[in-house]
Write a protein that holds these residues in place. Structure first.
Motif, PDB file in Angstrom:
ATOM      1  N   ASP A 186       0.829  -1.197   0.000  1.00  0.00           N
ATOM      2  CA  ASP A 186       0.000   0.000   0.000  1.00  0.00           C
ATOM      3  C   ASP A 186       0.869   1.255   0.000  1.00  0.00           C
ATOM      4  O   ASP A 186       0.622   2.192  -0.764  1.00  0.00           O
ATOM      5  CB  ASP A 186      -0.943  -0.010   1.198  1.00  0.00           C
ATOM      6  CG  ASP A 186      -2.011   1.060   1.096  1.00  0.00           C
ATOM      7  OD1 ASP A 186      -2.623   1.175   0.009  1.00  0.00           O
ATOM      8  OD2 ASP A 186      -2.230   1.764   2.093  1.00  0.00           O
ATOM      9  N   GLU A 187       1.914   1.272   0.823  1.00  0.00           N
ATOM     10  CA  GLU A 187       2.826   2.413   0.861  1.00  0.00           C
ATOM     11  C   GLU A 187       3.538   2.577  -0.478  1.00  0.00           C
ATOM     12  O   GLU A 187       3.674   3.689  -0.991  1.00  0.00           O
ATOM     13  CB  GLU A 187       3.855   2.234   1.981  1.00  0.00           C
ATOM     14  CG  GLU A 187       3.267   2.341   3.361  1.00  0.00           C
ATOM     15  CD  GLU A 187       4.243   1.935   4.455  1.00  0.00           C
ATOM     16  OE1 GLU A 187       5.424   1.650   4.156  1.00  0.00           O
ATOM     17  OE2 GLU A 187       3.819   1.885   5.628  1.00  0.00           O
ATOM     18  N   TRP A 188       3.990   1.461  -1.050  1.00  0.00           N
ATOM     19  CA  TRP A 188       4.679   1.506  -2.336  1.00  0.00           C
ATOM     20  C   TRP A 188       3.743   2.006  -3.426  1.00  0.00           C
ATOM     21  O   TRP A 188       4.121   2.823  -4.260  1.00  0.00           O
ATOM     22  CB  TRP A 188       5.226   0.122  -2.696  1.00  0.00           C
ATOM     23  CG  TRP A 188       5.972   0.122  -3.993  1.00  0.00           C
ATOM     24  CD1 TRP A 188       7.284   0.436  -4.178  1.00  0.00           C
ATOM     25  CD2 TRP A 188       5.433  -0.184  -5.290  1.00  0.00           C
ATOM     26  NE1 TRP A 188       7.602   0.344  -5.504  1.00  0.00           N
ATOM     27  CE2 TRP A 188       6.477  -0.033  -6.215  1.00  0.00           C
ATOM     28  CE3 TRP A 188       4.189  -0.559  -5.746  1.00  0.00           C
ATOM     29  CZ2 TRP A 188       6.313  -0.256  -7.575  1.00  0.00           C
ATOM     30  CZ3 TRP A 188       4.012  -0.773  -7.099  1.00  0.00           C
ATOM     31  CH2 TRP A 188       5.070  -0.622  -7.995  1.00  0.00           C
ATOM     32  N   ARG A 189       2.499   1.531  -3.425  1.00  0.00           N
ATOM     33  CA  ARG A 189       1.522   1.929  -4.442  1.00  0.00           C
ATOM     34  C   ARG A 189       1.260   3.430  -4.393  1.00  0.00           C
ATOM     35  O   ARG A 189       1.218   4.096  -5.425  1.00  0.00           O
ATOM     36  CB  ARG A 189       0.215   1.156  -4.230  1.00  0.00           C
ATOM     37  CG  ARG A 189      -0.824   1.424  -5.286  1.00  0.00           C
ATOM     38  CD  ARG A 189      -2.052   0.555  -5.083  1.00  0.00           C
ATOM     39  NE  ARG A 189      -2.567   0.578  -3.728  1.00  0.00           N
ATOM     40  CZ  ARG A 189      -3.442   1.470  -3.272  1.00  0.00           C
ATOM     41  NH1 ARG A 189      -3.892   2.400  -4.056  1.00  0.00           N
ATOM     42  NH2 ARG A 189      -3.859   1.407  -2.014  1.00  0.00           N
ATOM     43  N   HIS A 190       1.123   3.977  -3.189  1.00  0.00           N
ATOM     44  CA  HIS A 190       0.898   5.421  -3.063  1.00  0.00           C
ATOM     45  C   HIS A 190       2.097   6.202  -3.588  1.00  0.00           C
ATOM     46  O   HIS A 190       1.949   7.198  -4.291  1.00  0.00           O
ATOM     47  CB  HIS A 190       0.604   5.801  -1.614  1.00  0.00           C
ATOM     48  CG  HIS A 190      -0.761   5.438  -1.172  1.00  0.00           C
ATOM     49  ND1 HIS A 190      -1.908   6.028  -1.664  1.00  0.00           N
ATOM     50  CD2 HIS A 190      -1.197   4.507  -0.275  1.00  0.00           C
ATOM     51  CE1 HIS A 190      -2.965   5.498  -1.100  1.00  0.00           C
ATOM     52  NE2 HIS A 190      -2.567   4.567  -0.259  1.00  0.00           N
ATOM     53  N   ASP A 191       3.302   5.747  -3.255  1.00  0.00           N
ATOM     54  CA  ASP A 191       4.522   6.411  -3.732  1.00  0.00           C
ATOM     55  C   ASP A 191       4.648   6.291  -5.246  1.00  0.00           C
ATOM     56  O   ASP A 191       4.983   7.260  -5.932  1.00  0.00           O
ATOM     57  CB  ASP A 191       5.747   5.808  -3.037  1.00  0.00           C
ATOM     58  CG  ASP A 191       7.021   6.531  -3.397  1.00  0.00           C
ATOM     59  OD1 ASP A 191       7.044   7.777  -3.280  1.00  0.00           O
ATOM     60  OD2 ASP A 191       7.995   5.859  -3.793  1.00  0.00           O
ATOM     61  N   TYR A 192       4.360   5.108  -5.789  1.00  0.00           N
ATOM     62  CA  TYR A 192       4.480   4.869  -7.231  1.00  0.00           C
ATOM     63  C   TYR A 192       3.509   5.738  -8.024  1.00  0.00           C
ATOM     64  O   TYR A 192       3.852   6.265  -9.084  1.00  0.00           O
ATOM     65  CB  TYR A 192       4.213   3.386  -7.534  1.00  0.00           C
ATOM     66  CG  TYR A 192       4.354   3.005  -8.985  1.00  0.00           C
ATOM     67  CD1 TYR A 192       5.609   2.775  -9.546  1.00  0.00           C
ATOM     68  CD2 TYR A 192       3.232   2.868  -9.798  1.00  0.00           C
ATOM     69  CE1 TYR A 192       5.738   2.406 -10.869  1.00  0.00           C
ATOM     70  CE2 TYR A 192       3.354   2.522 -11.130  1.00  0.00           C
ATOM     71  CZ  TYR A 192       4.605   2.286 -11.662  1.00  0.00           C
ATOM     72  OH  TYR A 192       4.729   1.944 -12.980  1.00  0.00           O
ATOM     73  N   ASN A 193       2.308   5.917  -7.508  1.00  0.00           N
ATOM     74  CA  ASN A 193       1.292   6.682  -8.220  1.00  0.00           C
ATOM     75  C   ASN A 193       1.419   8.192  -8.023  1.00  0.00           C
ATOM     76  O   ASN A 193       0.744   8.954  -8.706  1.00  0.00           O
ATOM     77  CB  ASN A 193      -0.115   6.220  -7.787  1.00  0.00           C
ATOM     78  CG  ASN A 193      -0.430   4.855  -8.341  1.00  0.00           C
ATOM     79  OD1 ASN A 193      -0.033   4.502  -9.429  1.00  0.00           O
ATOM     80  ND2 ASN A 193      -1.154   4.070  -7.547  1.00  0.00           N
ATOM     81  N   ALA A 194       2.246   8.597  -7.095  1.00  0.00           N
ATOM     82  CA  ALA A 194       2.361  10.034  -6.806  1.00  0.00           C
ATOM     83  C   ALA A 194       3.511  10.683  -7.496  1.00  0.00           C
ATOM     84  O   ALA A 194       4.233  10.568  -8.211  1.00  0.00           O
ATOM     85  CB  ALA A 194       2.546  10.269  -5.318  1.00  0.00           C
TER      86      ALA A 194
END
Length: 52
Positions: free
Chosen positions: A44-52
């Motif tokens: 979840d943390e990685w996904r938020h960083d990847y999409n931002a």
């Protein structure tokens, strides 16, 4: 109409290939997972960083 990627032709969908490579390199190869809850948290943390 669906266009399938031919076997052995990853360049036909470079966006997905880049995502798979990034996810593997930055998440799967970088961490040892001891619980499913920890996996969910890190992804979840990685996904938020990847999409931002």
């Amino acid at each position: 109409m669906l266009n399938w990627i031919q076997p052995g032709k990853p360049t036909q969908n470079a966006y997905i290939e880049r995502f798979n490579n990034s996810f593997h390199r930055e998440m799967l190869a970088a961490h040892l997972f001891h619980s499913l809850a920890r996996v969910r948290q890190l992804v979840d943390e990685w996904r938020h960083d990847y999409n931002a």
